[in-house]
Design a protein around this motif. Structure first.
Motif, mmCIF file in Angstrom:
data_model
loop_
_atom_site.group_PDB
_atom_site.id
_atom_site.type_symbol
_atom_site.label_atom_id
_atom_site.label_comp_id
_atom_site.label_asym_id
_atom_site.label_seq_id
_atom_site.Cartn_x
_atom_site.Cartn_y
_atom_site.Cartn_z
ATOM 1 N N THR A 15 0.831 -1.205 0.000
ATOM 2 C CA THR A 15 0.000 0.000 0.000
ATOM 3 C C THR A 15 0.863 1.251 0.000
ATOM 4 O OG1 THR A 15 -1.764 -1.149 1.185
ATOM 5 C CG2 THR A 15 -1.832 1.247 1.221
ATOM 6 N N PHE A 16 1.939 1.235 0.782
ATOM 7 C CA PHE A 16 2.839 2.386 0.838
ATOM 8 C C PHE A 16 3.439 2.676 -0.535
ATOM 9 C CE2 PHE A 16 7.028 4.301 1.423
ATOM 10 C CZ PHE A 16 6.676 5.441 2.135
ATOM 11 N N VAL A 17 3.881 1.638 -1.216
ATOM 12 C CA VAL A 17 4.465 1.825 -2.550
ATOM 13 C C VAL A 17 3.434 2.403 -3.521
ATOM 14 C CG1 VAL A 17 5.413 0.596 -4.552
ATOM 15 C CG2 VAL A 17 6.267 0.078 -2.258
ATOM 16 N N LEU A 18 2.213 1.872 -3.485
ATOM 17 C CA LEU A 18 1.165 2.370 -4.385
ATOM 18 C C LEU A 18 0.775 3.814 -4.059
ATOM 19 C CD1 LEU A 18 -1.120 -0.798 -4.577
ATOM 20 C CD2 LEU A 18 0.397 0.086 -6.360
ATOM 21 N N ALA A 19 0.599 4.119 -2.782
ATOM 22 C CA ALA A 19 0.233 5.478 -2.388
ATOM 23 C C ALA A 19 1.374 6.454 -2.675
ATOM 24 C CB ALA A 19 -0.147 5.519 -0.908
ATOM 25 N N LEU A 20 2.604 6.028 -2.430
ATOM 26 C CA LEU A 20 3.750 6.884 -2.731
ATOM 27 C C LEU A 20 3.857 7.131 -4.230
ATOM 28 C CD1 LEU A 20 6.144 8.420 -1.549
ATOM 29 C CD2 LEU A 20 7.512 6.342 -1.837
ATOM 30 N N ALA A 21 3.536 6.110 -5.021
ATOM 31 C CA ALA A 21 3.523 6.293 -6.479
ATOM 32 C C ALA A 21 2.530 7.378 -6.869
ATOM 33 C CB ALA A 21 3.187 4.983 -7.175
ATOM 34 N N LEU A 22 1.378 7.414 -6.219
ATOM 35 C CA LEU A 22 0.391 8.454 -6.506
ATOM 36 C C LEU A 22 0.908 9.833 -6.099
ATOM 37 C CD1 LEU A 22 -2.904 6.619 -5.528
ATOM 38 C CD2 LEU A 22 -2.215 7.359 -7.818
ATOM 39 N N VAL A 23 1.602 9.910 -4.972
ATOM 40 C CA VAL A 23 2.190 11.189 -4.545
ATOM 41 C C VAL A 23 3.217 11.657 -5.572
ATOM 42 C CG1 VAL A 23 3.675 12.303 -2.813
ATOM 43 C CG2 VAL A 23 1.772 10.857 -2.083
ATOM 44 N N VAL A 24 4.074 10.749 -5.994
ATOM 45 C CA VAL A 24 5.108 11.097 -6.982
ATOM 46 C C VAL A 24 4.472 11.526 -8.300
ATOM 47 C CG1 VAL A 24 6.999 10.151 -8.382
ATOM 48 C CG2 VAL A 24 6.897 9.682 -5.917
#
Length: 93
Positions: A75-84
């Protein structure tokens, strides 16, 4: 406290819940990536969400819970991808 007869199912419930909530982000990540548009995403919401997910992951490590660790890491990787992508694809006025 969970009755002994249900104990084997606890990890399955946690893993299933984690998988469903984690992969709920996947369509959003794919849509933003394909359209190169993240205008409707709230940067602050996803930044705070990333922090919360990181803390859930740390909690999972502290209590040695594989479902919490794995699902929150994804989830962190996916959410961070959205932030990026929010940063990268934000249209300049």
């Amino acid at each position: 406290m969970v009755p002994d007869s249900l104990a084997p199912y606890v990890e399955y419930v946690g893993s299933t819940a984690g998988a469903l909530t984690t992969f709920a982000f996947l369509p959003q990540v794919i849509k933003v990536w394909r359209t190169r548009c993240a205008d409707d995403l709230s940067f602050l919401t996803f930044a705070v969400f990333c922090l919360g997910v990181a803390l859930w992951m740390a909690y999972g490590v502290l209590i040695s819970s594989p479902p919490l660790i794995v699902t929150n890491a994804i989830t962190f990787v996916l959410a961070l991808a959205l932030v990026v992508m929010k940063i990268a694809f934000t249209r300049k006025a």
